[in-house]
Scaffold this active site. Structure first.
Site, PDB file in Angstrom:
ATOM      1  N   ASP A   6      20.259  47.401  42.495  1.00  0.00           N
ATOM      2  CA  ASP A   6      21.470  46.594  42.645  1.00  0.00           C
ATOM      3  C   ASP A   6      21.053  45.325  43.389  1.00  0.00           C
ATOM      4  OD1 ASP A   6      24.253  45.905  42.696  1.00  0.00           O
ATOM      5  OD2 ASP A   6      24.336  46.537  44.782  1.00  0.00           O
ATOM      6  N   SER A   7      21.985  44.395  43.514  1.00  0.00           N
ATOM      7  CA  SER A   7      21.685  43.174  44.264  1.00  0.00           C
ATOM      8  C   SER A   7      21.619  43.450  45.771  1.00  0.00           C
ATOM      9  CB  SER A   7      22.763  42.123  43.994  1.00  0.00           C
ATOM     10  OG  SER A   7      24.019  42.628  44.402  1.00  0.00           O
ATOM     11  N   CYS A  69      24.617  48.349  39.085  1.00  0.00           N
ATOM     12  CA  CYS A  69      25.154  47.015  39.322  1.00  0.00           C
ATOM     13  C   CYS A  69      26.021  46.651  38.126  1.00  0.00           C
ATOM     14  CB  CYS A  69      23.999  46.026  39.474  1.00  0.00           C
ATOM     15  SG  CYS A  69      24.529  44.303  39.580  1.00  0.00           S
ATOM     16  N   GLU A 148      28.612  43.024  52.122  1.00  0.00           N
ATOM     17  CA  GLU A 148      27.254  42.812  52.637  1.00  0.00           C
ATOM     18  C   GLU A 148      27.271  42.493  54.138  1.00  0.00           C
ATOM     19  OE1 GLU A 148      24.078  43.042  51.245  1.00  0.00           O
ATOM     20  OE2 GLU A 148      25.043  43.983  49.526  1.00  0.00           O
ATOM     21  N   CYS A 182      32.422  46.572  40.095  1.00  0.00           N
ATOM     22  CA  CYS A 182      31.262  46.164  40.886  1.00  0.00           C
ATOM     23  C   CYS A 182      30.969  47.313  41.839  1.00  0.00           C
ATOM     24  CB  CYS A 182      31.594  44.892  41.659  1.00  0.00           C
ATOM     25  SG  CYS A 182      30.363  44.468  42.922  1.00  0.00           S
ATOM     26  N   HIS A 184      29.711  47.402  44.637  1.00  0.00           N
ATOM     27  CA  HIS A 184      29.997  47.148  46.056  1.00  0.00           C
ATOM     28  C   HIS A 184      31.436  47.547  46.423  1.00  0.00           C
ATOM     29  CE1 HIS A 184      26.364  44.640  46.204  1.00  0.00           C
ATOM     30  NE2 HIS A 184      26.551  44.454  47.487  1.00  0.00           N
TER      31      HIS A 184
HETATM   32  N1  DGL Z   1      26.969  45.494  43.017  1.00  0.00           N
HETATM   33  C1  DGL Z   1      26.886  44.340  42.157  1.00  0.00           C
HETATM   34  C2  DGL Z   1      27.784  44.558  40.960  1.00  0.00           C
HETATM   35  O1  DGL Z   1      28.072  45.699  40.696  1.00  0.00           O
HETATM   36  C3  DGL Z   1      27.171  43.151  43.002  1.00  0.00           C
HETATM   37  C4  DGL Z   1      27.017  41.873  42.313  1.00  0.00           C
HETATM   38  C5  DGL Z   1      26.722  40.723  43.173  1.00  0.00           C
HETATM   39  O2  DGL Z   1      25.673  40.741  43.810  1.00  0.00           O
HETATM   40  O3  DGL Z   1      27.493  39.778  43.135  1.00  0.00           O
HETATM   41  O4  DGL Z   1      28.193  43.671  40.272  1.00  0.00           O
END
Ligand code: DGL
Length: 261
Positions: A6-7, A69, A148, A182, A184
């Site tokens: 993931d990011s 992600c 974050e 997402c 997150h």
């Molecule tokens: N968890 C990522 C997603 O599901 C986050 C994306 C992001 O970094 O903007 O889209």
């Protein structure tokens, strides 16, 4: 050994579920903390980052990859799958399956990053599965930076304001199921649930992990190693809090720019 990426922190929603379902499985997690967020970037940049993330996981010897992600799953999954010798699983299909199975009203909302909403991937999949569904979408670009930075508590006024700003329109709208598109966003689930009581929230990381574990036999020692592309310290604090276990000593830095397909 499963690779997950993931990011940043969002993919930990999938890690948590795999730990529950297959405690004996070995995991390699990569959080691209040096380049988060992905969701506000162009399609080309997201594809380039995703290819590097996959190249890193392949170099670690994983036998399957979970794209935990929403942004990468909606923007680059078919490209990653075409180029990969091992299975690559995304979050869209498992989440849509869960939403279609749950909705009674036939009205489903999808929330996600700007890139995810731009892709149209969730409504396309939902309509394929069930053409009569009404699907509403909303991009929530402030949510990833909030998560974050640990701004996720249900009594945090900034978290509440951000959730109200994007999601008030769904109150009393007939929507009974919301895909948190997402990975997150489940970290904000308590705040979202307070503002939209009664709406079932679909956790995409959780659903994708469940799909990955189906029919898989764990072969390992139950070890998870975490890698990040920026200073591990902040990740250690947030990840330990979210997972409910101390991951200090399990988190390493990786120079992701050095990996190419
Ligand atoms: N968890 C990522 C997603 O599901 C986050 C994306 C992001 O970094 O903007 O889209």
């Amino acid at each position: 050994m499963i690779g997950i990426f993931d990011s940043g922190l969002g993919g930990l929603t999938a890690v948590k579920q795999i730990h529950r379902l297959m405690p004996g499985e070995d995991l390699i997690y990569f959080g691209d903390t040096g380049r988060v967020p992905y969701g506000t970037r162009s399609r080309q940049t997201i594809i380039q980052y995703a290819k590097q993330d996959v190249a890193f996981l392949n170099s670690m010897g994983v036998d399957a990859i979970l794209v935990a992600c929403g942004t990468v799953s909606t923007t680059a999954l078919s490209i990653l799958q075409k180029e990969s010798k091992i299975p690559v699983i995304g979050v869209v299909e498992p989440a849509c399956r869960a939403a279609a199975a749950h909705t009674q009203s036939g009205s489903v909302a999808v929330i996600g990053t700007v890139a995810t909403i731009r892709s149209g991937a969730f409504p396309n999949m939902l309509k394929n599965m069930c053409p009569s569904l009404q699907v509403y979408e909303q991009a929530c670009p402030l949510f990833v930076p909030l998560v974050e930075n640990g701004v996720i508590d249900r009594d945090d006024p900034i978290a509440r304001l951000a959730v109200e700003r994007y999601l008030m329109r769904f109150k009393g709208s007939g929507v009974d199921t919301m895909i948190l598109g997402c990975t997150h966003y489940p970290l904000l689930a308590e705040v979202i649930a307070d503002i939209l009581p009664g709406i079932r929230l679909i956790n995409t990381g959780y659903e994708a992990a469940k799909a990955l574990c189906e029919g898989r036999v764990a072969e390992g020692t139950g070890t998870t190693r975490y890698f990040v592309s920026d200073d591990p310290e902040m990740f250690i604090a947030s990840a330990s809090r979210f997972l409910g276990e101390d991951v200090k000593g399990q988190v390493e830095y990786v120079d992701i720019g050095a990996y190419y397909e």
